[in-house]
Design an enzyme around this catalytic site. Structure first.
Site, mmCIF file in Angstrom:
data_model
loop_
_atom_site.group_PDB
_atom_site.id
_atom_site.type_symbol
_atom_site.label_atom_id
_atom_site.label_comp_id
_atom_site.label_asym_id
_atom_site.label_seq_id
_atom_site.Cartn_x
_atom_site.Cartn_y
_atom_site.Cartn_z
ATOM 1 N N GLU A 92 -55.907 113.185 -47.032
ATOM 2 C CA GLU A 92 -54.875 113.062 -46.224
ATOM 3 C C GLU A 92 -53.747 114.043 -46.153
ATOM 4 O O GLU A 92 -53.871 115.041 -47.252
ATOM 5 C CB GLU A 92 -54.044 111.638 -46.325
ATOM 6 N N CYS A 116 -50.429 110.218 -63.181
ATOM 7 C CA CYS A 116 -48.991 109.982 -63.159
ATOM 8 C C CYS A 116 -48.611 108.691 -62.755
ATOM 9 O O CYS A 116 -49.492 108.030 -61.906
ATOM 10 C CB CYS A 116 -48.295 110.795 -62.379
ATOM 11 N N GLY A 164 -53.847 115.520 -55.312
ATOM 12 C CA GLY A 164 -54.406 116.517 -56.233
ATOM 13 C C GLY A 164 -53.492 117.533 -57.011
ATOM 14 O O GLY A 164 -52.456 117.451 -56.702
ATOM 15 N N LEU A 220 -40.881 117.764 -62.496
ATOM 16 C CA LEU A 220 -40.452 117.769 -63.925
ATOM 17 C C LEU A 220 -40.167 116.027 -64.341
ATOM 18 O O LEU A 220 -40.669 115.529 -65.369
ATOM 19 C CB LEU A 220 -39.060 118.465 -64.200
HETATM 20 N N1 SAH Z 1 -50.012 117.437 -58.555
HETATM 21 C C1 SAH Z 1 -48.974 117.978 -58.119
HETATM 22 C C2 SAH Z 1 -48.647 118.021 -56.453
HETATM 23 C C3 SAH Z 1 -48.900 116.503 -55.738
HETATM 24 S S1 SAH Z 1 -47.569 115.403 -55.736
HETATM 25 C C4 SAH Z 1 -47.554 117.646 -58.692
HETATM 26 O O1 SAH Z 1 -47.660 116.802 -59.757
HETATM 27 O O2 SAH Z 1 -46.862 118.294 -58.439
HETATM 28 C C5 SAH Z 1 -46.228 116.037 -55.032
HETATM 29 C C6 SAH Z 1 -44.917 115.716 -55.434
HETATM 30 O O3 SAH Z 1 -44.747 114.169 -55.219
HETATM 31 C C7 SAH Z 1 -44.944 115.684 -57.054
HETATM 32 O O4 SAH Z 1 -43.573 115.898 -57.513
HETATM 33 C C8 SAH Z 1 -45.034 114.104 -57.396
HETATM 34 O O5 SAH Z 1 -44.703 113.851 -58.618
HETATM 35 C C9 SAH Z 1 -44.254 113.519 -56.534
HETATM 36 N N2 SAH Z 1 -44.816 111.964 -56.196
HETATM 37 C C10 SAH Z 1 -45.973 111.521 -56.355
HETATM 38 N N3 SAH Z 1 -45.874 110.109 -56.105
HETATM 39 C C11 SAH Z 1 -44.590 109.867 -55.665
HETATM 40 C C12 SAH Z 1 -44.113 108.855 -55.438
HETATM 41 N N4 SAH Z 1 -44.586 107.634 -55.222
HETATM 42 N N5 SAH Z 1 -42.795 108.724 -55.033
HETATM 43 C C13 SAH Z 1 -42.136 110.036 -55.165
HETATM 44 N N6 SAH Z 1 -42.460 111.166 -55.432
HETATM 45 C C14 SAH Z 1 -43.843 111.241 -55.795
#
Ligand code: SAH
Length: 352
Positions: A92, A116, A164, A220
């Site tokens: 997506e 995460c 990703g 972070l």
């Molecule tokens: N893997 C990379 C990029 C993808 S996620 C990374 O970790 O940065 C892009 C951003 O969205 C990241 O900061 C991630 O932590 C955040 N993110 C993912 N799921 C989320 C959610 N449910 N609510 C808010 N931010 C989220």
């Protein structure tokens, strides 16, 4: 389903070699590269002749990334896309409208193995890496769909913040950034591209040596190692202090200020203690903090911080001398967080 190659993976020089092998004229390389950059399928590049098109189609997929569904937000015009890859996998993306143009958020992998705690993309683990040409084709497809061309792009900025972990697919991502910047392609400067990582330290260092001035964004989400470990498994491998040192190296090498993303989860990372520690570790560094209110994912127990508390947290950081913004939520009516559209689509298929 498909073991055919992706022509969008090729740069002009590689296309030149390929055409040489096929006994074709080298100037065709530019025609093909430019045609693909417009979002054309191989079968639609009519200026290269039917014969060559057919020979290419023996080895290459006609269209590696196809838009199969779109949803537009009635609130702010944000548009979400579901793409189908040639092997049937689904990814997506999102196009967000700002005053200065359209920012597209792209996926770099099918799924993710970072796991995460708050993120929908990692729920099913990693399925596979995307190739450089597949990542590029997400943009080719959306730019075409939104009426853009090479000279007048609809998509002006790119963020690698879809499904990703870009630095877990390092070579393809770096190749993608270079192909995207090609003058015969979409000619998007890396300065208009933001790469977001959960903090894979050695690859941040590697990236700093590539001579591509991409904007570095690090997720972070907690300034304390112990707290970070509870929401981001990668924190077991790299300490916050190591991430900060890598960011400093990135700044020294590129002169680019870095950004920290901080998704506020109610009762998890939004206390004054967290704000104080962020101030302590970030003050004086050439960085900006982007606060995001966690977008609740139905499979996960975490809740987002309220808007009021998010602004309180922001005010604390600001008072402590940090540069900070609370990111406004976009497309709130068309689907939840990253990875959710794909999950809903896939589970919809399974339910049928
Ligand atoms: N893997 C990379 C990029 C993808 S996620 C990374 O970790 O940065 C892009 C951003 O969205 C990241 O900061 C991630 O932590 C955040 N993110 C993912 N799921 C989320 C959610 N449910 N609510 C808010 N931010 C989220």
């Amino acid at each position: 389903m498909s073991d055919m190659a992706v022509l969008q993976d090729y740069n002009i020089e590689q296309l030149n070699n390929l055409l040489g092998e096929l006994g074709e004229k080298p100037y065709r390389a530019k025609q093909i590269f430019q045609g693909l950059a417009l979002g054309l399928k191989i079968s639609e590049i009519t200026n290269i002749g039917k014969d060559l098109r057919e020979r290419l189609l023996e080895n290459f997929v006609d269209c590696p990334v196809e838009i199969i569904e779109t949803k537009v937000s009635a609130i702010d015009g944000t548009e979400k896309f579901l793409f189908k890859l040639s092997d049937g996998n689904i990814i997506e993306g999102v196009a967000m409208k700002y005053k200065y143009g359209i920012t597209q958020c792209v996926s770099t992998q099918v799924g993710c193995r970072m796991g995460c705690a708050f993120c929908a993309s990692g729920i099913g683990g990693l399925v596979r890496n995307l190739t450089a040409g597949e990542i590029l084709s997400e943009i080719y497809a959306v730019n075409r769909y939104l009426g853009g061309t090479r000279e007048k792009r609809a998509v002006t900025n790119i963020v690698l913040m879809g499904s990703g972990e870009p630095l877990d697919n390092y070579d393809n991502v770096v190749k993608f950034i270079k192909l995207l910047a090609d003058k015969d392609g979409l000619n998007v400067s890396p300065r208009n591209v933001s790469l977001s990582t959960c903090g894979i330290v050695p690859n941040i260092i590697r990236l700093s040596e590539e001579n591509i001035d991409v904007n570095l964004t690090v997720s972070l989400h907690n300034p304390f190692d112990d707290g970070r470990k509870t929401i981001m498994p990668i924190a077991n491998k790299y300490k916050v202090s190591e991430i900060l040192s890598a960011c400093d190296v990135y700044f020294e090498k590129t002169g680019r200020r870095f950004i920290f993303e901080y998704s506020l989860c109610k009762g998890v990372n939004d206390s004054k203690t967290h704000a104080d520690e962020l101030i302590r570790i970030l003050r004086g560094r050439p960085c900006h903090v982007n606060l995001i209110r966690l977008n609740a994912v139905k499979e996960k127990a975490l809740e987002g911080t309220s808007e009021k508390d998010a602004y309180k947290f922001s005010a604390m950081l600001e008072k402590g001398g940090l540069s900070v913004t609370v990111r406004r939520q976009m497309g709130a009516d068309i689907d939840g967080a990253c990875g959710q559209l794909r999950r809903n689509y896939i589970s919809g298929i399974k339910d049928d």
